[in-house]
Structure formats: C-alpha cells, structure tokens
Design an enzyme around this catalytic site. Structure first.
Site, PDB file in Angstrom:
ATOM      1  N   CYS A  11       0.851  -1.185   0.000  1.00  0.00           N
ATOM      2  CA  CYS A  11       0.000   0.000   0.000  1.00  0.00           C
ATOM      3  C   CYS A  11       0.893   1.244   0.000  1.00  0.00           C
ATOM      4  O   CYS A  11       2.099   1.138   0.254  1.00  0.00           O
ATOM      5  CB  CYS A  11      -0.920   0.006   1.219  1.00  0.00           C
ATOM      6  SG  CYS A  11      -0.057   0.167   2.795  1.00  0.00           S
ATOM      7  N   PRO A  12       0.361   2.411  -0.297  1.00  0.00           N
ATOM      8  CA  PRO A  12       1.209   3.605  -0.436  1.00  0.00           C
ATOM      9  C   PRO A  12       2.034   3.934   0.808  1.00  0.00           C
ATOM     10  O   PRO A  12       3.193   4.312   0.689  1.00  0.00           O
ATOM     11  CB  PRO A  12       0.198   4.717  -0.749  1.00  0.00           C
ATOM     12  CG  PRO A  12      -0.933   4.002  -1.416  1.00  0.00           C
ATOM     13  CD  PRO A  12      -1.024   2.685  -0.724  1.00  0.00           C
TER      14      PRO A  12
END
Length: 457
Positions: A11-12
């Site tokens: 995920c970011p």
C-alpha cells in the site's frame, strides 16, 4: 503436491494495509490448505521476498497492491491483480481465481524468465549494484538538463545572463533545477538500493549537503553509501513492540539516520571530500595536452574493456559525475569511445566479408545501429565468439578515440544519445574534430580486428 500460489501486498504508506492484506490472504490460504507465500512490501522494506525459484514453481501470482511491485519479474505467469482493499475483503475469491488460472506456455515462460534472470544477475554485485542504481536514476536528469542547457546556448553563449529572458529560463530549468538534483538523486537511490525506502530520506539529504558543501558527485556517492548502511543497521537493530512498529519507517529511522548523515557531512566528511574534488577539478581544467591525451586513452580503453560491465561503468560514472562540476571533456571522450567498438566491428564486416560468417555479417548491421546509439554492448556477440582478437582491437580503437577527443578539446553536455545529440547546437564542443575522432577509432578497430582474424573456411 498442490498448486503453489504466491502473493505480493503493498500500500502507499506501507504500514497497515500491506500487512492486513497479507494476513487475510495467509489465513484464507491456511484454511484451504494451499501451498502459499506472500511478500510484504512495507515502509520498512521488503519482507519475505519471493525468490526466482519460488516464482518459477508458482502456479499463479496474486498482486494486491496500490504501488509498484516490480511486476516484470512475474513475466509469463498468470497474475490476479487487485488493490490491497480487495485482498482484505475477499481473500478466498482471489485464491480461487488464482487457482483457476491456466498456466502459461512453458517455452515462453522459460525464455522470459531467462531474460529476467540475466537482467537481475547483471545488477547483483554489492557495491556495483548500489552505485548503478544511483547512476541509472540520476541519468534522466543529466540528459534532460544537459539538452536544455545546450538549447539555452542557441540564443547566445551568455544570453542566459539576461534576467527574464527565455535563455535564462532554460538555464534555470536545466542548470538550476535538473543539474541541481543530480547529486541528491544519485545519493538517495544508492541508499535506497541498500536499505530500501528507509534509506531514501537520509540519502537525499546527504546528497543535497554534498552539493551545498561542494563535495560533488564523490561526496554524493559517499553520502549515499553512508546513509544506506546506517538506515539498514537501524532497521535491523531497533526492536519495538508490534503496535509501535509503524513508527520505525516513518519517524525513528528517518530522524536518526538523516541527523547522523547530515552531521557527518557537515563536520567530518564534507570538507575533506570538497578538497579532493577541488584538486581534481583544478587538475582536469588545467591539465596539459599530454595529460589530457593520457586520460582520454585510459577512459577510452576502459569503455571497450568489458562493453557495459563494471569497468565500462566506472569510466562512464566518472565522466557523468564531472558534469556536476562543469567539466565536459571526459564525457565527450567516454561517449565517443563507447560508440566505436560496435561501429568498428560493423566496418570490419564490410571491409573483409570473407573473414566473417553470414550470421556475423548480419550481426554487424545490428551493431552499427547500436553503435550510433552509444550502446557499447553491441560488440559483445563478436567479443564472446573471438575474445582474444576482438577485445584488444576494440580497446585500441576506443583508446585512440578517447585520446583524440581529449586532444581536440571536444566537450559534451549530454551524457547519452550517440549521434542523435550531435546536431543539437552547442551540445558538443568542436563537433567536426569530435566526429573525426570517432571515425578514426572506428577505422583502427576494423583494420586491427581484420588483421588478426583469418578467412573463414
């Protein structure tokens, strides 16, 4: 044995959803008794990285990611691609979808895996790998910046000094911005290669300090390695309760590593490296014609020695790094010397076709395209087939080209592009004699290799 399923989650921010998705998939796979493994690409780095063998043995791959996960390594494999939230919500459905995928053609897959292996193995060699990661990420800035600076000169060599002019704007973009980012990016991605994401902040800051202090590309390289290994050590050494693990990559490691690297650059490393760079720059700018020829000779021979290998890249990195100090002669010598091996071999096949097989003559045509594009690797098929005759020949040709380029005082603002950058105004200094040096090296290479080779039976 059942089908093996692999997964990657990312995920970011790399703190929460990466691990939630991985845990959800692992739990579902365990309930279904599947042979399963998940790679987590979190803020702290890669955990449980998938090996080439595991990828080769896998039936399918699940990519649950909202960021880049180096998808090219799964070439030829069936892939189920979703966002991390989907893996958290519906792990069972994703696993069933992966199991239902049809395997890829074995021959296509093996071919693609072999290509990936070759690319990856070429990058794996410790110091060399980390340095090349920094250089490869820095190059687009150098190329773009160099071309834009050259364009500013089309309005007059000193036109950029007129405030508010278009030439001044171009110089600000190319020199004031793109070139200013060279050393920080070099340093940052060296550290990134060593310690993954946690190395980026101290590496970028160390590189910026190297630029501000005047330690140049050498200071940037040292800052990058220092930042990378400090961040890596902190990552492995600091142990926190699981609930506080998320603080490591966001707060603790960036703060401690950046502070340490910054203080080291300011009070310990920066000044000595600046002195070395000042001496080197003064020597290069004021060296006699004899020394210039000797330097060109050495750089040229290095460019041809291993055709894109570590020795070649050492010469290239040295020349590119000097662009940050506004020294352009070695860059011209290096690019010219990197073009002559494939061009010389192409010419050799034309001059003495009886010394080459039909396949080699066809390879010569391809080498000519690679040569004009400054891809020295175009000579490798010839060198691999006949190293004792080819490698000495291309080294002599490239050494002569490098020496002539330096002797003629040729300069190059752009570190890549081959003949395609030559027509750009002011990109090359002393263009005519620069071209002559390339042609001479090409002819010397062709004559020498044909002299050493015997006719094909």
């Amino acid at each position: 044995m059942g089908k093996k399923i692999l997964a990657v989650t990312a995920c970011p921010t790399g703190i929460a959803h990466t691990y939630m998705a991985a845990e959800s998939l692992e739990k579902a796979a365990a309930e279904q008794r599947l042979d399963f493994k998940v790679e987590k690409r979190g803020a702290i780095g890669i955990e449980d990285e998938l090996s080439e063998q595991e990828i080769r043995e896998a039936h399918a791959i699940i990519i649950a990611a909202d960021t880049d996960v180096q998808e090219s390594r799964f070439a030829g494999k069936p892939v189920v691609k979703v966002g991390v939230s989907e893996a958290i919500k519906n792990p069972d459905r994703l696993l069933q979808e992966a199991l239902a995928k049809q395997p890829a053609s074995k021959s296509d897959y093996m071919q693609q895996v072999q290509q990936v292996k070759e690319q990856r193995s070429a990058q794996r060699s410790g110091f060399y790998k980390h340095l090349m990661t920094g250089v490869s990420n820095m190059l687009p800035l150098v190329v773009a910046g160099g071309l834009i600076i050259a364009l500013s000169f089309t309005f007059g060599i000193l036109a950029f000094k007129e405030p508010g002019s278009f030439a001044a704007a171009l110089m600000d973009i190319g020199g004031g911005s793109a070139f200013a980012l060279m050393v920080p990016i070099l340093s940052g991605f060296i550290a990134f290669s060593i310690a993954d994401r946690v190395g980026l902040a101290p590496g970028l800051v160390g590189g910026m300090m190297a630029s501000k202090i005047g330690a140049g590309f050498l200071g940037g390289i040292i800052a990058g390695f220092l930042a990378g290994y400090v961040a890596l050590w902190l990552r492995k050494s600091i142990k926190l309760p699981k609930n506080f693990e998320g603080l490591k990559p966001i707060l603790i490691i960036p703060l401690l590593s950046t502070l340490f690297v910054g203080l080291m650059m300011q009070y310990v490393i920066g000044s000595p490296i600046k002195t070395i760079m000042d001496v080197l720059a003064a020597w290069l700018k004021g060296m006699s014609s004899t020394n210039a020829v000797f330097l060109g000779l050495i750089l040229g021979a290095m460019m041809a020695f291993d055709m894109g290998g570590p020795v070649n890249k050492t010469a290239y990195t040295f020349a590119v790094g000097l662009l940050a100090s506004n020294i352009y002669g070695p860059m011209a010598a290096v690019m010219a010397a990197g073009m002559t091996p494939p061009l010389g071999l192409f010419l050799a096949t034309l001059l003495s076709p009886k010394k080459y097989t039909k396949e080699e003559k066809e390879a010569g045509k391809a080498a000519s395209i690679l040569g004009i594009s400054f891809i020295t690797e175009g000579a490798i098929p010839f060198a691999a087939a006949d190293p004792l005759r080819v490698i000495p020949s291309i080294m002599v040709g490239s050494a002569i080209t490098g020496a002539l380029s330096m002797a003629f005082g040729a300069t190059l603002q752009v570190p890549h592009g081959g003949i395609f950058v030559l027509p750009i105004p002011h990109a090359v200094g002393n263009l005519f004699m620069y071209t002559v040096s390339i042609v001479v090296g090409m002819v010397v290479t062709a004559i020498m290799v044909n002299f050493l080779k015997k006719n094909k039976a």
